[in-house]
Design an enzyme around this catalytic site. Structure first.
Site, mmCIF file in Angstrom:
data_model
loop_
_atom_site.group_PDB
_atom_site.id
_atom_site.type_symbol
_atom_site.label_atom_id
_atom_site.label_comp_id
_atom_site.label_asym_id
_atom_site.label_seq_id
_atom_site.Cartn_x
_atom_site.Cartn_y
_atom_site.Cartn_z
ATOM 1 N N TRP A 163 -9.941 -5.944 -9.767
ATOM 2 C CA TRP A 163 -10.024 -4.908 -8.723
ATOM 3 C C TRP A 163 -11.163 -3.947 -9.003
ATOM 4 O O TRP A 163 -11.851 -3.499 -8.084
ATOM 5 C CB TRP A 163 -8.686 -4.178 -8.577
ATOM 6 C CG TRP A 163 -7.579 -5.095 -8.152
ATOM 7 C CD1 TRP A 163 -6.468 -5.426 -8.862
ATOM 8 C CD2 TRP A 163 -7.488 -5.830 -6.914
ATOM 9 N NE1 TRP A 163 -5.698 -6.310 -8.150
ATOM 10 C CE2 TRP A 163 -6.302 -6.578 -6.966
ATOM 11 C CE3 TRP A 163 -8.311 -5.937 -5.790
ATOM 12 C CZ2 TRP A 163 -5.899 -7.417 -5.917
ATOM 13 C CZ3 TRP A 163 -7.919 -6.770 -4.747
ATOM 14 C CH2 TRP A 163 -6.725 -7.494 -4.820
ATOM 15 N N ASP A 187 -8.072 4.150 -8.364
ATOM 16 C CA ASP A 187 -7.313 3.141 -7.632
ATOM 17 C C ASP A 187 -5.952 3.077 -8.335
ATOM 18 O O ASP A 187 -5.846 2.582 -9.453
ATOM 19 C CB ASP A 187 -8.037 1.793 -7.708
ATOM 20 C CG ASP A 187 -7.257 0.673 -7.026
ATOM 21 O OD1 ASP A 187 -6.119 0.910 -6.575
ATOM 22 O OD2 ASP A 187 -7.801 -0.452 -6.959
ATOM 23 N N LYS A 199 2.897 -2.185 -3.141
ATOM 24 C CA LYS A 199 3.402 -2.399 -4.494
ATOM 25 C C LYS A 199 4.544 -1.437 -4.831
ATOM 26 O O LYS A 199 5.627 -1.871 -5.162
ATOM 27 C CB LYS A 199 2.269 -2.273 -5.516
ATOM 28 C CG LYS A 199 1.497 -3.569 -5.662
ATOM 29 C CD LYS A 199 0.087 -3.487 -5.265
ATOM 30 C CE LYS A 199 -0.580 -4.847 -5.221
ATOM 31 N NZ LYS A 199 -2.037 -4.730 -5.152
#
Ligand SMILES: *Cc1c(COP(=O)(O)O)cnc(C)c1O
Length: 359
Positions: free
Chosen positions: A102, A172, A196
């Site tokens: 990511w 993030d 999530k």
């Protein structure tokens, strides 16, 4: 079939209480005669739902008054572009720490609009640790510094926050938002896809310090400008209404659990149970160095692909599902977000012990 313990990395489990509440309100939300899915986003009843979700998140995370909470779409992946588009107003320079797949995407997207300095990387050991970071490594001239607090695929967690001086720290936090306490005032921007630890996919949360709004590059599309959404209270266009409603229910659930302090404590107990077993097992092995281990995503291997596959399929037959590891790490990964109850982790460990004794 009843409910399983679902170890998916995302979209992930939601608390049963939340699903039950949504079910009861599905066709007639609190006497409105309609589902939240069918309401105008401009209606008083929906505006209250959105306002409530926002204020519950502010309460949960202790978000200071000089921050805006935005309910956006496009996933965390859109933030990889929105962050540089909105923050590259001066030097067009970003300092990004590379701790996995990511982070790499955040780097690649920022490079389209300016210069990226990869401050440090843990790619040399398949991202199984978090690199050591010191203040001198960060450029005081950069527009922002970026970290991925929890690395969903590799199962690593930043053990603390780096000292970045006066440069806005952007995080993030997709896979560990609400899993532990963070001091929001240490960040310029926190962003997270909802699927999530928050709610259904389709909603992206952005928490942004007000002084960072309104500096976007000229060619930034209207929809990708934080100012558009801040000025319109996330109602510039139709927001992801149902996901916002569900997120609000999850925030209420988290507050009822005692807030992030007690959730963090439970998460440490859950993860501790699994890691302790992994460290004592002669069959299974955790892939991450102890001091960088995630509380949310726990990768582990047997070292034998055939045995891994056997484990995954037998576990699924025992209602322990979605344990296959990410293709880049192999083996298994148990994602144990806030909604995974302690009984789920206990059931997994018991099954692993049984599997070990048979193999
Ligand atoms: C899942 C994930 C993403 C991607 O999120 P989308 O909402 O699918 O764009 C980005 N970063 C991290 C850390 C993630 O876990």
């Amino acid at each position: 079939m009843g409910r399983v313990f679902n170890f998916s990395a995302g979209p992930a489990m939601l608390p049963l209480e939340v699903l039950e509440k949504a079910k009861n309100e599905m066709t007639d939300y609190q006497g409105s005669g309609m589902s939240v899915m069918e309401m105008s986003h401009r209606s008083k009843v929906f505006m209250e739902i959105a306002e409530n979700a926002k204020s519950k998140l502010i309460e949960l995370m202790g978000i200071p008054a000089n921050y805006k909470v935005l309910f956006l779409q496009g996933g965390a992946s859109s933030q990889f572009a929105m962050v540089p588009l909105n923050l590259f107003s001066e030097k067009k320079k970003a300092d990004i720490v590379n701790t996995g797949a990511w982070s790499k995407k955040a780097i690649a997207e920022a490079k389209r609009y300016g210069n990226v300095n990869v401050v440090a990387s843990s790619e040399d050991k398949t991202f199984s640790y978090i690199p050591e970071l010191s203040a001198e490594m960060f450029d005081q001239d950069a527009d922002y510094a970026h970290i991925t607090t929890n690395n969903t695929i590799y199962g690593t967690l930043f053990p603390g926050l780096p000292e970045v001086g006066n440069v806005p720290l952007v995080a993030d936090m997709s896979s560990n938002i609400l899993s532990q306490e963070y001091d929001v005032s240490k960040f310029g921007i926190i962003y997270a896809g909802a699927q999530k630890n928050i709610g259904p996919a389709g909603l992206t949360i952005v928490i942004i310090r007000e002084d960072l709004i309104g500096k976007a590059l000229d060619f930034t599309p209207t929809m990708l400008n934080y100012k558009t959404h801040a000025d319109n209270d996330s109602m510039f266009n139709t927001p992801p209404c149902y996901s916002i409603y569900m997120a609000g229910l999850v925030f209420e659930w988290a507050l009822e659990k005692g807030g992030l302090k007690s959730i963090e404590k439970i998460n440490k107990e859950k993860a501790g149970l699994l890691y302790n077993y992994l460290d004592s097992s002669s069959l299974f092995k955790a892939t991450v160095e102890p001091k960088f281990r995630s509380l949310m995503n726990v990768p582990f291997v047997t070292g034998n692909d055939e045995l891994d596959a056997k484990f995954i399929s037998e576990a699924a037959a025992n209602n322990l599902t979605t344990l296959k590891g990410h293709r880049s790490v192999g083996g298994m990964r148990a994602s144990i977000y806030n909604s995974m109850p302690m009984e789920g982790v206990k059931a997994l460990v018991d099954f692993m012990k049984d599997f070990e004794s048979r193999n």
